[in-house]
Design an enzyme around this catalytic site. Structure first.
Site, short mmCIF file in Angstrom:
data_model
loop_
_atom_site.label_atom_id
_atom_site.label_comp_id
_atom_site.label_asym_id
_atom_site.label_seq_id
_atom_site.Cartn_x
_atom_site.Cartn_y
_atom_site.Cartn_z
NE ARG A 117 -3.80 0.30 2.16
CZ ARG A 117 -4.20 1.12 3.12
NH1 ARG A 117 -3.78 0.96 4.36
NH2 ARG A 117 -5.02 2.11 2.86
CB SER A 119 -0.35 4.90 3.23
OG SER A 119 -0.95 3.64 3.29
CG ASP A 134 1.10 -19.37 -9.84
OD1 ASP A 134 1.43 -18.35 -10.49
OD2 ASP A 134 1.87 -20.28 -9.51
CD GLU A 144 8.06 -12.41 -0.25
OE1 GLU A 144 7.91 -11.41 -0.96
OE2 GLU A 144 7.53 -13.50 -0.50
#
Lengths: 211, 443
Positions: A117, A119, A134, A144
């Site tokens: 995001r 922000s 997928d 991550e």
């Protein structure tokens, strides 16, 4: 390749042809994406774990069988469960694998693309390096997290940190999905960096690897 | 060499260090502080008493040694069992039930403050347990600590965790006002027939494949008391958790004693327990298959109950220890005690709710009270975690046998979907509770 609009996303969510669950508020669904929230598990690279990442450590060898591979996988990451309202501190330079709170189920004609995001990105939080989900995937989405800024960032389970957009995939068949149509992913795990590449990786433990 | 008093003083320091070491881990938001404060309080009391005791007063020192040892064991058990070793979403939900049960029939436990629930995990299938502190401790403590234990290997197997409903029955009997009501309204109904006296129980045992002469009079006396309480706890667990208690009970007990004939000093034979539970379920009318066009749900419910009715093979006639009338009376007593406790008693989910949950599981989605309506407005509904568990069992039994095994969900996967659903439902509850003022809503 066009991204699904909000109207198309909502229509699919209503028909459960696309699942993102739970959705707490209509504001979670943007013009062409859906916000994803931080889940309750954190896998953090352990300071006294592996000396370095080497795909050779992800392979079985004759001398130690699966022991070395499993040891490496387990010792590399510390696993923490975080209750709601408890903070997860992301320090500069660390890598943390976390799940989304949401369960995501994609039909075979959609591919998901996960990004931060904006922000949070402006605060230095990088959330995804493997951005594709997928078609046919079912489960949590692994994010991550890394902090590119210079001061630690506190996150809380349930906070919106990522977003997923969708693209239609044309001509997809069940056989393209393989086993993925049955598998489910419940929490993040270490990657399989040596999978199918063993021809190019020596199985003897490379010099300088502590474990 | 250390004298007893010196040793205990030394051990007090060691226990204090262990307690501090326990803070290295996370145990849950409120549990950690409550547990630490209570143990610190007890240790300080004990230390003061040991310091004030005479080195020659050996009986008193022996008592302190026992108390210090049990405090040390408790701290060690908890220290080794932090978040991540058990399903904390399930434990949080279970704790709500346990609190409702332990508040007593008048809304309070007269003798002690609200108990602290400490959760831990241990090895082995028989690990499911609730260590209950009785009041017979000679130094003051502020609050009792109830230690709920889960088997470590079954961390995500939430469909089996309802067995802890049985343990909550034991907990209820330690709450004075509950114990009084349960004795009057439930246990008396079970203490009829073979459980009325030692002589009648001996005669009942004579009709089982076991020879009663191998039991002494003391053992029979103990069996009479223990068996009645164990059977009561089974009914208590059933009323707390509903059908998923029966399934968990059967699955675990059959794995521990597959023949189900063993007569234990503490526990009646499994066949006797199954017999009573199935009769209770019939009385409660839970076996009714919902009238629905949804074949998946219908078949699932049918197969679920069929598997339980037929699972023990043929329950032998000797296994019956309580008549249907006795069980009905005990259930009515339990209902009247549990109903005023709010969240404590199991309520079967409405047909459409169960349908939604089973369908979600069938589609490999955690079954929760959430759907998206027009214009992306979500509907968030309250959902009892026990309904999620029942849906899990129904889906497990309802999976079409015609589908290739590789395409069917494993028991483990269904458990994990339900585990995840309980977690997500906690988030929904938090969202609804805090609106946009809490962490979840602060976005």
């Amino acid at each position: 390749m066009a991204a699904l609009s909000r109207t198309q996303i909502v229509e699919r969510l209503k028909r459960r042809n696309l699942v993102i669950s739970p959705i707490f508020s209509s504001q979670q669904i943007g013009p062409c994406s859906v916000d994803l929230r931080l889940g309750n598990i954190a896998l953090i690279v352990r300071a006294r774990g592996l000396s370095h990442v080497d795909p050779a450590n992800y392979l079985d060898d004759k001398a130690s069988g699966e022991y070395r591979r499993e040891l490496g996988r387990r010792q590399k990451l510390e696993r923490h469960e975080i209750q709601f309202s408890e903070p997860l501190l992301v320090h500069p330079g660390t890598l943390i694998l976390v799940p989304t709170l949401e369960w995501v189920k994609l039909p075979k004609d959609l591919q998901g693309i996960v990004t931060a995001r904006s922000s949070w990105a402006r605060e230095g939080l990088n959330i995804a390096t493997a951005t594709f989900v997928d078609p046919g995937y079912k489960g949590i989405v692994t994010l991550e997290l890394s902090n590119l800024g210079q001061i630690p960032i506190a996150l809380y389970p349930g906070v919106r940190i990522a977003q997923i957009a969708f693209h239609e995939v044309s001509g997809s068949r069940d056989s393209d999905l393989g086993r993925s149509q049955f598998n489910m992913s419940f929490e993040p795990s270490a990657g399989e960096i040596a999978k199918d590449d063993s021809s190019f990786i020596p199985t003897a433990q490379p010099k300088g690897v502590s474990r | 060499m250390l004298q007893a008093k010196e040793f205990l003083q030394e051990e007090c320091k060691n226990v204090e260090l262990s307690l501090k070491e326990a803070l290295r881990y996370e145990y849950g938001r409120s549990r950690s502080k409550d547990f630490y404060d209570e143990c610190t309080y007890r240790l300080q009391n004990l230390k003061r008493q040991i310091d004030a005791s005479k080195a020659s007063d050996l009986p008193e020192l022996e008592e302190y040694s026992t108390l210090l040892s049990s405090l040390s064991a408790l701290i060690t058990r908890i220290e080794r069992s932090h978040l991540g070793e058990f399903s904390w979403p399930f434990a949080d939900s279970l704790e709500l039930l346990a609190r409702a049960v332990c508040q007593g029939v008048n809304g309070k436990d007269e003798k002690y403050g609200a108990p602290i629930f400490a959760i831990s995990a241990e090895g082995g299938l028989e690990a499911y347990e609730l260590h209950i502190e009785q009041g017979a401790v000679n130094f003051n403590f502020k609050r009792r600590i109830f230690n709920i234990v889960f088997p470590r290997t079954l961390k995500h197997h939430v469909l089996l965790h309802p067995i802890l409903g049985h343990e909550l029955g034991h907990a209820a009997t330690t709450v004075p006002s509950m114990d009084d009501a349960l004795s009057r309204m439930v246990l008396t109904r079970l203490e009829e027939g073979p459980l009325e006296s030692e002589a009648k129980l001996t005669s009942w045992i004579d009709n089982t494949p076991t020879d009663s002469t191998k039991y002494t009079a003391d053992m029979i006396e103990e069996m009479l008391y223990s068996w009645t309480e164990e059977l009561f706890c089974d009914l208590f667990g059933l009323m707390l958790f509903g059908p998923s208690f029966v399934a968990a009970h059967y699955s675990l007990l059959s794995a521990i004693d597959p023949r189900g004939f063993d007569l234990g000093d503490e526990h009646p034979p499994n066949m006797t327990r199954f017999d009573m539970l199935l009769k209770a379920v019939e009385i409660l009318g839970w076996q009714k298959v919902p009238k629905t066009g949804n074949a998946q749900l219908r078949v699932g419910v049918e197969r679920f109950w069929k598997s339980l009715n037929h699972a023990p093979g043929a329950i032998p006639s000797w296994a019956t220890i309580c008549t249907t009338e006795q069980i009905q009376g005990a259930l009515e007593g339990l209902k009247s005690i549990l109903q005023p406790l709010g969240v404590a008693m199991y309520t079967p989910p409405a047909k459409d709710v169960l349908e939604h949950l089973v369908e979600s599981l069938h589609n490999r989605i955690p079954p929760i009270g959430n759907s998206v309506k027009d214009d992306g407005v979500p509907e968030l509904t309250d959902l009892d975690f026990r309904s999620i568990l029942y849906a899990g069992w129904v889906e497990w039994h309802g999976q079409a046998q015609s589908v290739a095994e590789s395409a069917r969900m494993s028991f483990s996967d269904i458990n994990r979907l339900c585990d995840r659903a309980i977690l997500q439902q906690l988030a929904i509850d938090l969202w609804k509770k805090t609106g946009r003022t809490g962490t979840l809503g602060a976005d």
